[in-house]
Structures are given as C-alpha cells and as structure tokens.
Design an enzyme around this catalytic site. Structure first.
Site, PDB file in Angstrom:
ATOM      1  N   LYS A  36     -52.987   8.164  74.803  1.00 45.80           N
ATOM      2  CA  LYS A  36     -52.744   7.464  76.066  1.00 45.80           C
ATOM      3  C   LYS A  36     -52.235   6.042  75.888  1.00 45.80           C
ATOM      4  O   LYS A  36     -51.237   5.661  76.483  1.00 45.80           O
ATOM      5  CB  LYS A  36     -54.011   7.504  76.934  1.00 45.80           C
ATOM      6  CG  LYS A  36     -54.157   8.857  77.627  1.00 45.80           C
ATOM      7  CD  LYS A  36     -55.484   9.060  78.289  1.00 45.80           C
ATOM      8  CE  LYS A  36     -56.549   9.515  77.317  1.00 45.80           C
ATOM      9  NZ  LYS A  36     -56.247  10.778  76.600  1.00 45.80           N
ATOM     10  N   ASN A  47     -60.963  18.909  78.553  1.00 48.07           N
ATOM     11  CA  ASN A  47     -59.767  19.135  77.738  1.00 48.07           C
ATOM     12  C   ASN A  47     -58.559  19.549  78.573  1.00 48.07           C
ATOM     13  O   ASN A  47     -57.458  19.023  78.387  1.00 48.07           O
ATOM     14  CB  ASN A  47     -60.054  20.180  76.653  1.00 48.07           C
ATOM     15  CG  ASN A  47     -61.102  19.696  75.674  1.00 48.07           C
ATOM     16  OD1 ASN A  47     -61.507  18.533  75.731  1.00 48.07           O
ATOM     17  ND2 ASN A  47     -61.553  20.563  74.794  1.00 48.07           N
ATOM     18  N   SER A 103     -35.688 -25.146  75.631  1.00 50.92           N
ATOM     19  CA  SER A 103     -36.459 -25.441  74.428  1.00 50.92           C
ATOM     20  C   SER A 103     -37.366 -26.625  74.722  1.00 50.92           C
ATOM     21  O   SER A 103     -37.026 -27.490  75.533  1.00 50.92           O
ATOM     22  CB  SER A 103     -35.494 -25.782  73.291  1.00 50.92           C
ATOM     23  OG  SER A 103     -36.114 -26.613  72.354  1.00 50.92           O
ATOM     24  N   THR A 139     -15.192  -4.068  65.292  1.00 50.74           N
ATOM     25  CA  THR A 139     -15.877  -3.168  64.354  1.00 50.74           C
ATOM     26  C   THR A 139     -16.324  -4.092  63.222  1.00 50.74           C
ATOM     27  O   THR A 139     -15.641  -5.087  62.923  1.00 50.74           O
ATOM     28  CB  THR A 139     -14.953  -2.072  63.773  1.00 50.74           C
ATOM     29  OG1 THR A 139     -13.877  -2.706  63.090  1.00 50.74           O
ATOM     30  CG2 THR A 139     -14.399  -1.163  64.863  1.00 50.74           C
ATOM     31  N   HIS A 140     -17.463  -3.820  62.638  1.00 54.19           N
ATOM     32  CA  HIS A 140     -18.048  -4.700  61.605  1.00 54.19           C
ATOM     33  C   HIS A 140     -18.225  -6.124  62.133  1.00 54.19           C
ATOM     34  O   HIS A 140     -18.173  -7.077  61.367  1.00 54.19           O
ATOM     35  CB  HIS A 140     -17.190  -4.733  60.333  1.00 54.19           C
ATOM     36  CG  HIS A 140     -16.753  -3.390  59.855  1.00 54.19           C
ATOM     37  ND1 HIS A 140     -17.498  -2.615  58.998  1.00 54.19           N
ATOM     38  CD2 HIS A 140     -15.651  -2.645  60.153  1.00 54.19           C
ATOM     39  CE1 HIS A 140     -16.872  -1.476  58.767  1.00 54.19           C
ATOM     40  NE2 HIS A 140     -15.757  -1.462  59.469  1.00 54.19           N
ATOM     41  N   GLU A 178     -33.861 -11.232  73.864  1.00 51.16           N
ATOM     42  CA  GLU A 178     -34.527 -11.232  72.555  1.00 51.16           C
ATOM     43  C   GLU A 178     -35.829 -10.440  72.631  1.00 51.16           C
ATOM     44  O   GLU A 178     -36.191  -9.716  71.698  1.00 51.16           O
ATOM     45  CB  GLU A 178     -34.806 -12.661  72.098  1.00 51.16           C
ATOM     46  CG  GLU A 178     -33.520 -13.398  71.711  1.00 51.16           C
ATOM     47  CD  GLU A 178     -33.750 -14.879  71.510  1.00 51.16           C
ATOM     48  OE1 GLU A 178     -34.688 -15.243  70.798  1.00 51.16           O
ATOM     49  OE2 GLU A 178     -32.989 -15.671  72.087  1.00 51.16           O
ATOM     50  N   TYR A 183     -58.259  21.175  70.914  1.00 56.55           N
ATOM     51  CA  TYR A 183     -58.451  19.752  71.156  1.00 56.55           C
ATOM     52  C   TYR A 183     -59.177  19.081  69.996  1.00 56.55           C
ATOM     53  O   TYR A 183     -60.115  19.626  69.431  1.00 56.55           O
ATOM     54  CB  TYR A 183     -59.240  19.528  72.454  1.00 56.55           C
ATOM     55  CG  TYR A 183     -59.493  18.053  72.737  1.00 56.55           C
ATOM     56  CD1 TYR A 183     -58.532  17.273  73.363  1.00 56.55           C
ATOM     57  CD2 TYR A 183     -60.685  17.444  72.342  1.00 56.55           C
ATOM     58  CE1 TYR A 183     -58.758  15.923  73.599  1.00 56.55           C
ATOM     59  CE2 TYR A 183     -60.922  16.101  72.571  1.00 56.55           C
ATOM     60  CZ  TYR A 183     -59.938  15.332  73.206  1.00 56.55           C
ATOM     61  OH  TYR A 183     -60.155  14.003  73.431  1.00 56.55           O
ATOM     62  N   LYS A 187     -30.613 -26.817  74.876  1.00 57.92           N
ATOM     63  CA  LYS A 187     -30.746 -25.371  74.695  1.00 57.92           C
ATOM     64  C   LYS A 187     -30.898 -24.578  75.992  1.00 57.92           C
ATOM     65  O   LYS A 187     -31.560 -25.010  76.921  1.00 57.92           O
ATOM     66  CB  LYS A 187     -31.956 -25.049  73.803  1.00 57.92           C
ATOM     67  CG  LYS A 187     -31.797 -25.451  72.362  1.00 57.92           C
ATOM     68  CD  LYS A 187     -30.747 -24.656  71.613  1.00 57.92           C
ATOM     69  CE  LYS A 187     -31.200 -23.269  71.245  1.00 57.92           C
ATOM     70  NZ  LYS A 187     -32.114 -23.240  70.124  1.00 57.92           N
ATOM     71  N   SER A 235     -63.075   5.787  76.473  1.00 55.14           N
ATOM     72  CA  SER A 235     -61.650   5.585  76.769  1.00 55.14           C
ATOM     73  C   SER A 235     -61.442   5.055  78.183  1.00 55.14           C
ATOM     74  O   SER A 235     -60.308   4.905  78.632  1.00 55.14           O
ATOM     75  CB  SER A 235     -60.885   6.893  76.580  1.00 55.14           C
ATOM     76  OG  SER A 235     -61.448   7.927  77.367  1.00 55.14           O
TER      77      SER A 235
HETATM   78  N1  ARG Z   1     -61.339  11.033  76.983  1.00 53.78           N
HETATM   79  C1  ARG Z   1     -60.901  12.243  76.382  1.00 53.78           C
HETATM   80  C2  ARG Z   1     -59.443  12.098  75.977  1.00 53.78           C
HETATM   81  O1  ARG Z   1     -58.814  11.249  76.469  1.00 53.78           O
HETATM   82  C3  ARG Z   1     -61.020  13.387  77.332  1.00 53.78           C
HETATM   83  C4  ARG Z   1     -61.209  14.697  76.684  1.00 53.78           C
HETATM   84  C5  ARG Z   1     -62.483  14.725  75.987  1.00 53.78           C
HETATM   85  N2  ARG Z   1     -62.830  16.011  75.519  1.00 53.78           N
HETATM   86  C6  ARG Z   1     -63.799  16.219  74.615  1.00 53.78           C
HETATM   87  N3  ARG Z   1     -64.030  17.402  74.298  1.00 53.78           N
HETATM   88  N4  ARG Z   1     -64.434  15.225  74.049  1.00 53.78           N
HETATM   89  O2  ARG Z   1     -58.940  12.827  75.131  1.00 53.78           O
END
Ligand code: ARG
Length: 460
Positions: free
Chosen positions: A325, A110, A277, A155-156, A290, A317, A283, A23
């Site tokens: 993330k 964790n 455009s 409205t509408h 948008e 966990y 344009k 990660s």
């Molecule tokens: N990279 C992991 C995450 O974002 C960190 C925690 C990992 N913990 C584990 N027991 N593998 O969740």
C-alpha cells in the site's frame, strides 16, 4: 484493547509487535472503499439468506453512519486498531451489537484488502487520467500556438536539424497518450472482484459473487480464490505505468530546465511557478521541474519495492503484502502532485521564439538540407553529404554560416550550386518542406494537434 483474534492466544501481543504489525496509519485512507465493500457484502449476505435481512439492514445502516462520521471528522481512527478493516468492523459492533459480528461471515481480510485496494486504485486511476487530459490539452494548445515557431532540434544535445516548438511539444503529447493508454489498460485488468475468495479457499456458504461484483461496479469476478487474494500485479502494473509516465515527465522537465537557462533562454517560467535563491539575487530557478525529475526516482523506487516484495512469495496471502500500500499510494500521490503542478506551469510559461530562431540560425542545422539540395540536382547522397561536410569545415574556418557563405565559395566546391541554394537552406523552407506524415512543419503540427485532441476526447 483485546484483539479480535484473542481467542487462540493466552497473552496480549507485545506493544512493539503491535505497532510493527499495524497498518492503520496508512490503510485508513481506504475507509470509504472498505465501507463500500462491506455494504455490498452485507447486502449479499442478506439476499442469499446467509444472515437475516434485518441484520444486513442494521449492518448497512451502521456502516453508513460510520462513513458519515468519519467524513465529518466525528470519528477518529484508533491507532491501536490493527488495520482499517478491523477498525471499522469493531466500531460497527460497538454501535449495533451482535449483528455487527455477523458481517465477516464468508469473508476474510485477505479478500477484503484485495478488494479495497482495487476499489481505491480504480478511483486513483480515474483522477490521474483526468489530470493527464488536462496536461495533454495544455500541451496541444501551446503546440498549436507555436506550430510554426522554428527551433533547433537536437541529437546528442547538439543542434541537428530545424524543427518547430509545436512539434517538440507534440512528441510529449504522444508519449503521454500512450501512458494514458497503459493506465486505462491496467484499469481493465483491475476490473475483477476478488470478494468471495475469502482467506484463500473460498467458502462453503452459498455466496453470490456476481451480486457483490455488480454492486461494486466490477466487470467480473476473479476466477481463482488463491489468485484473487494473492495477486498484486494490478499494483505492479499501475506502478510500472506510472513510472514510465514519470520518466516521460522527467525528460520534459529536463528540457524545460535547459530551456530556462541563460544558455538557451527558449522559455521563461511565470514568477508564480519559479523560485528564487536565498543568496543570489539574480536567480530564478525551475524548482518544480527539478522536483519532478527527482521524484521520478521515487516512483521507480515504488515499482521496485512492489516487484521485490512480491518476488518468491508462496501462495496465497503473506503479510509481506501489507507493504504494497505505501508503495502504490506513494506512486499515485507523487504522480498526481507532479501532473497537477506541471500543467499550470506549462500553461503560463512564456515562449521566446526569437531566441529559438537565433539558436536555430547557428550550428549548421540546415547542412542536411544543403546536401539534399545537391541530391535533388542529381548528386548521390553520400557524395553530397561529404561535400557539405567540407563546406561546413570551410564555414567554421572562415567563421561564417552556410547562409552567409558567398556563392563563389559554393561554386568552387561544386558547379551544381546556384543562387537558389540560399532559398533551399532557408530555415523556414527547411521546416515547411518537412511536411511528411509525422514531420515538424507547421501544417503537420496542426494535423497532429487535431489528431491528438480527438484521441484525448475519445478517452473521456
Ligand atoms: N492489513 C492487512 C494488509 O494490508 C490486511 C490483511 C491481513 N490479513 C491477514 N491474514 N493478516 O495486508
């Protein structure tokens, strides 16, 4: 590179699995928070005597150097590292030797990741709130300037009743102020430090959770170690508040898109905030709005990702949670981008009151006022409503408006009509008369602006 957990394994991890598992490409953005958390943890370990004070000092000094080096671009993240937590710990040990290996005492990735994410999102929340202060302030300024600018309310998407442009903009300010309230509220629930939950079952070491929480500026600590490491409702809640905020921005965007069109022409965007455009020379496109409208789907998607990812997960966990993330980062990034682009776009747009006024003069938006005129002369509202409907039909048939219909025609419909009907259905009169609490009149808009500004400054 040998894994930190290599002791239990007899083979190196498959290369593809390594990439799949990693990660660091996206959690590296939390390096500041990770180091901050580790500094607080090391200070606590030293203070409680779990490790020696000089080891804690060495760890803290090493971490500070790593931070400075990453900030200065002197230390690059190793894509081979599994995540930011392992990268920093390995780098620390490489630099300071054995003391570095003591940092992870009474801690797990964790609780570390649960902490880093809270710290990171807490900062993001603050930035987003600041950007929203800017946007609401600009909307208030524009609303104040156009407190008395008459436009049709819809409205509408059909012309309905006369309002003011200031009133219309203030409607968005109130939505955004509620969004800001939701965001601050979410920050309050995020304000608990999970550090000390460790892997899932806390620890036998005599840690001082209050100390780390205080060092990191938290209001308190999480009350249950399983919950501390496995809850991601702070991410869901933030993504939900951001989704609703984006829904509000998408509605404003949609209106700006309509208002820019030749069919409305209520506003014109500054050249710096519109695009052309490649083929049609005439344009001038409202691309920003948008994109905001489009990106709303993306943030709602992030919320859906988080909810779906958490659904059915057993405690505590699970690696699924690593997926939190990218979703929550994307939601925050997208919102920051949208708000910071929309604010100057609104600030620089040209409002075209004459076109608003011309649109308000068509479409019988004073018909309710005509009915109210009869009500004030004693007619029950339902009868007045029906009679005005017949008058509108007559105007359509004669290709005229209520303002231009001769008095004889009014009086043929009902003798209650008199010369003062023209005054009663005058657009300015219709709008300024709507001066009740929350109404669209100039005075009401100015009161709203004042009230909103107080709220915006209160939150600062
Ligand atoms: N990279 C992991 C995450 O974002 C960190 C925690 C990992 N913990 C584990 N027991 N593998 O969740």
């Amino acid at each position: 590179m040998a894994k930190m957990w290599a002791g239990r394994f007899s083979k190196e991890v498959n290369e593809k699995v390594n990439d799949f598992n990693s990660s660091i490409s996206f959690d590296c953005r939390m390096y500041r928070q990770d180091i901050r958390g580790s500094i607080a943890h090391a200070a606590m370990l030293g203070k409680t005597g779990i490790i020696q004070q000089q080891e804690a000092d060495a760890i803290i000094a090493g971490l500070k150097e790593i931070l400075a080096d990453i900030d200065a671009g002197k230390l690059a993240f190793d894509p081979e590292a599994e995540d930011i937590h392992m990268f920093i710990e390995a780098e620390l040990t490489r630099r300071i030797g054995d003391a570095g290996k003591r940092l992870h005492t009474a801690r797990s990735r964790n609780d570390q990741v649960a902490l880093d994410l809270r710290l990171y999102l807490r900062d993001e929340l603050e930035t987003i709130l600041e950007l929203l202060h800017g946007l609401t302030a600009v909307l208030c300024d524009t609303a104040e300037e156009h407190a008395g600018t008459v436009m049709p309310g819809y409205t509408h998407l059909q012309r309905a009743q006369p309002i003011t442009f200031g009133h219309h903009l203030m409607a968005y300010v109130w939505m955004l102020l509620r969004d800001m309230g939701r965001l601050s509220d979410c920050g309050k629930r995020m304000d608990e430090c999970p550090l000390g939950s460790c892997a899932l079952a806390a620890t036998t070491y005599p840690i001082d959770r209050e100390m780390t929480a205080a060092l990191l500026g938290f209001g308190g600590v999480t009350a249950n170690s399983l919950d501390g490491v496995s809850d991601r409702d702070f991410c869901v809640e933030l993504a939900a508040a951001l989704s609703l905020l984006m829904v509000h921005l998408s509605r404003l965007s949609e209106e700006i898109i309509l208002w820019c069109s030749w069919e409305f022409k209520f506003i014109e965007l500054d050249d710096a905030y519109a695009t052309g455009s490649s083929i049609m020379p005439q344009k001038k496109n409202p691309d920003i709005t948008e994109l905001v409208r489009g990106k709303t789907g993306r943030v709602i998607g992030d919320l859906t990702t988080l909810l779906t990812m958490m659904k059915n997960l057993p405690l505590a966990y699970n690696k699924d949670m690593q997926e939190d993330k990218e979703a929550v980062f994307d939601a925050a990034d997208t919102v920051k981008l949208c708000v910071s682009t929309m604010t100057p776009m609104i600030e620089t747009m040209r409002v075209l009151p004459r076109n608003m006024r011309a649109a308000a003069a068509k479409g019988f938006i004073n018909a309710t006022d005509c009915a109210d005129y009869l009500v004030k002369k004693g007619m029950p509202f339902r009868d007045a409503y029906k009679l005005t409907g017949q008058l509108v039909a007559l105007c359509i048939e004669k290709n005229t408006t209520l303002e231009e219909l001769p008095l004889e025609e009014y009086q043929k419909m009902d003798p209650l009509f008199d010369e003062d009907i023209y005054q009663a259905i005058d657009l300015d009169v219709c709008v300024s008369g709507r001066d009740t609490l929350g109404g669209p009149s100039r005075d009401s808009v100015l009161r709203q602006v004042k009230q909103a500004r107080e709220k915006i400054n209160d939150g600062k």
